[in-house]
Design an enzyme around this catalytic site. Structure first.
Site, PDB file in Angstrom:
ATOM      1  N   LYS A 269       0.848  -1.186   0.000  1.00 37.90           N
ATOM      2  CA  LYS A 269       0.000   0.000   0.000  1.00 37.90           C
ATOM      3  C   LYS A 269       0.887   1.240   0.000  1.00 37.90           C
ATOM      4  O   LYS A 269       1.486   1.591   1.024  1.00 37.90           O
ATOM      5  CB  LYS A 269      -0.933   0.042   1.211  1.00 37.90           C
TER       6      LYS A 269
ATOM      7  N   GLY B  37       6.762   5.110   8.756  1.00 38.95           N
ATOM      8  CA  GLY B  37       5.855   6.238   8.922  1.00 38.95           C
ATOM      9  C   GLY B  37       5.967   6.827  10.319  1.00 38.95           C
ATOM     10  O   GLY B  37       7.031   6.798  10.938  1.00 38.95           O
TER      11      GLY B  37
ATOM     12  N   GLU C  90       9.745   1.287  11.093  1.00 41.72           N
ATOM     13  CA  GLU C  90      10.752   2.342  10.960  1.00 41.72           C
ATOM     14  C   GLU C  90      10.004   3.648  11.052  1.00 41.72           C
ATOM     15  O   GLU C  90       9.254   4.011  10.153  1.00 41.72           O
ATOM     16  CB  GLU C  90      11.510   2.206   9.639  1.00 41.72           C
TER      17      GLU C  90
ATOM     18  N   CYS D  72      13.248  11.028   7.586  1.00 39.40           N
ATOM     19  CA  CYS D  72      13.148  10.593   8.984  1.00 39.40           C
ATOM     20  C   CYS D  72      14.453  10.806   9.739  1.00 39.40           C
ATOM     21  O   CYS D  72      14.445  11.051  10.949  1.00 39.40           O
ATOM     22  CB  CYS D  72      12.718   9.132   9.056  1.00 39.40           C
TER      23      CYS D  72
END
Length: 494
Positions: free
Chosen positions: A190, A243, A265, A299
């Site tokens: 997804k 995310g 993560e 991130c």
């Protein structure tokens, strides 16, 4: 990779985008609900495609297709042949490089040059690396007893649900697809609803490479429907997610339903520590790249610069000068070094944090504003006079905003570097070899950069702990995510 005509690429990509369907069991199919959603170009705010919206019923179709492929052609294929298919897949990505670069740039707002330089080469490298692993995932013979042959084998974990973020859809998508397929798993992927286009295209290329139908299914949709359905589905054996920590916690709770394995993560608030004996020119140059690359939507972005008190003012000045020099604009133009924020919602979030920092008493030395009224551009922003406890120092902003914080000695630097709930990455700048090694040992981070910042490689493990998640991607560590060990005990006295 050859040079690219930026204008031609943008035109080429946009001309091919109309109505995109789901990719399930090797076929482009309509969503059972009939619902589609708009995908916008973040540089203009204009619609560039309408994409099928998967919901629980579509996820179920994809999972059933993945299970069929796992128990059929993909699961029965020789490991070496799986590797050859993945090598062909990598070659097709390279053959379609210009199209994929344009597509990713158009969808995410990344400058074309950045996708050409990093995102696509990293995706291809990842696929080739794990293609080489396909027939090298070995067990062990373990001499437990003299009257028995005891050994282990590693088997595919099963059907993998991969949920991919919007900041690096092509690259991070391949971080999940490549090792899962190399291990013999099948995948339901997804992509983020705001950046689904490159995933749909590589799904088509995977079929051209020879992946059997159902081996890789692409199901764009929203987290609360499609994502939730993947987490809840009893026949998905593994969830791999990149995310936010908030969503990561929801996934972890939801995975309890069938005790599926999970790799997370998540976020980061990485410290980039500059001591007074550092090469300040090199440090400032790398620090600017470490926060403003991809508009700060990384991130591991070095969003906290910790500068020794004796060089603090100079670091602020150097970062301010570099931020002002960044060319923000149309991603299709060759001179652009920073594009827009990915969406209007994210742009508003970034600007809200600028207001928060100002109200807390930090000083904006440059930036802090939206650029223009078309697209979602935010000027590179530098905060000086930041206290360690301020929200702009503690909370992930995920935009081109850096906070510069004073420290006074080595112990203070370590304390402040470790003083957030994240532990994904960190950097340190000093000419003292003992100091940087002490820092690397004491800092809580999955990756530590010494006198550099931001590099990654698929051969090295990647991940963090605490609110940065758990588990590791990349390298042979990723093989643990997608395999289960089985012990075999054979009696030799028969």
């Amino acid at each position: 990779m050859p040079e690219i005509s930026h204008a031609d690429l943008a035109i080429s990509a946009s001309s091919k985008l109309t109505r995109k369907r789901l990719l399930i069991d090797g076929q482009q199919v309509e969503p059972l609900s009939g619902r589609y959603f708009d995908v916008l170009n973040p540089a203009t705010g204009e619609i560039i495609a309408v994409v099928a919206e998967a919901d629980a019923s579509d996820i179920d179709r994809a999972v059933r297709a993945a299970r069929k492929a796992l128990e059929g052609p993909w699961g029965r294929m020789r490991a070496a042949d799986r590797g050859l298919v993945l090598q062909r897949f990598a070659q097709l990505l390279e053959d379609h490089a210009q199209e994929l670069i344009a597509l990713e740039s158009l969808d995410t707002g990344k400058p074309l040059a950045a996708v050409q330089r990093q995102d696509l080469p990293a995706a291809i490298d990842t696929l080739r690396y794990y293609a080489g692993w396909a027939d090298k995932i070995n067990g062990q013979v373990i001499p437990a007893r003299h009257d028995a042959l005891t050994y282990t084998v590693r088997e595919p974990i099963g059907v993998v649900g991969a949920i991919v973020p919007w900041n690096f859809p092509l690259m991070i998508g391949m971080w999940k697809i490549a090792p899962a397929l190399a291990c013999g798993c099948t995948v339901v992927l997804k992509p983020a609803e705001i950046t689904p286009l490159s995933a749909l295209r590589i799904g088509e290329l995977a079929l051209d490479a020879g992946l059997p139908p159902g081996t890789l299914n692409i199901v764009p949709g929203f987290g609360k429907t499609a994502g939730r359905a993947m987490v809840d589905h009893p026949d998905i054996d593994k969830i791999t997610f990149t995310g936010s920590p908030t969503v990561g916690r929801e996934i972890l709770a939801g995975a309890a339903g069938n005790l599926k394995r999970v790799t997370l993560e998540l976020g980061g608030k990485s410290a980039n520590v500059i001591f007074d004996d550092a090469d300040l020119d090199s440090a400032a140059k790398a620090a600017a790249s470490g926060i403003f690359f991809n508009s700060g939507q990384v991130c591991s972005a070095g969003s906290r610069i910790l500068a020794h008190a004796s060089v603090y003012d100079e670091v602020v000045e150097r970062m301010t000068t570099r931020a002002k020099a960044i060319r923000v604009g149309d991603p299709a133009l060759s001179g652009t070094t920073m594009g827009p924020i990915v969406s209007e919602l994210q742009m508003k979030r970034v600007l809200e944090y600028v207001d928060i920092g100002t109200k807390e008493g930090a000083t904006v030395t440059t930036g802090g504003t939206r650029i223009g009224d078309r697209g979602y551009f935010v000027a590179p922003t530098v905060f000086g006079n930041v206290d360690h406890e301020m929200r702009v120092s503690q909370e992930e902003i995920f935009g081109p905003v850096v906070s510069i914080i004073r420290f006074f000695d080595e112990a203070d630097a370590i304390s402040k570097a470790n003083g957030t709930k994240y532990s994904l990455a960190a950097g340190v700048w000093s000419s003292d070899i003992g100091r940087v090694q002490r820092f690397a040992k004491q800092v809580k981070a999955g990756t530590v950069w010494i006198n550099t910042y931001g590099y990654t490689d698929v051969r090295l493990p990647w991940g963090g702990s605490r609110d940065s998640g758990f588990g590791r991607e990349h390298g042979d560590a990723a093989l643990e995510n997608f395999t289960e060990p089985k012990a075999v005990w054979m009696n030799l006295n028969v």
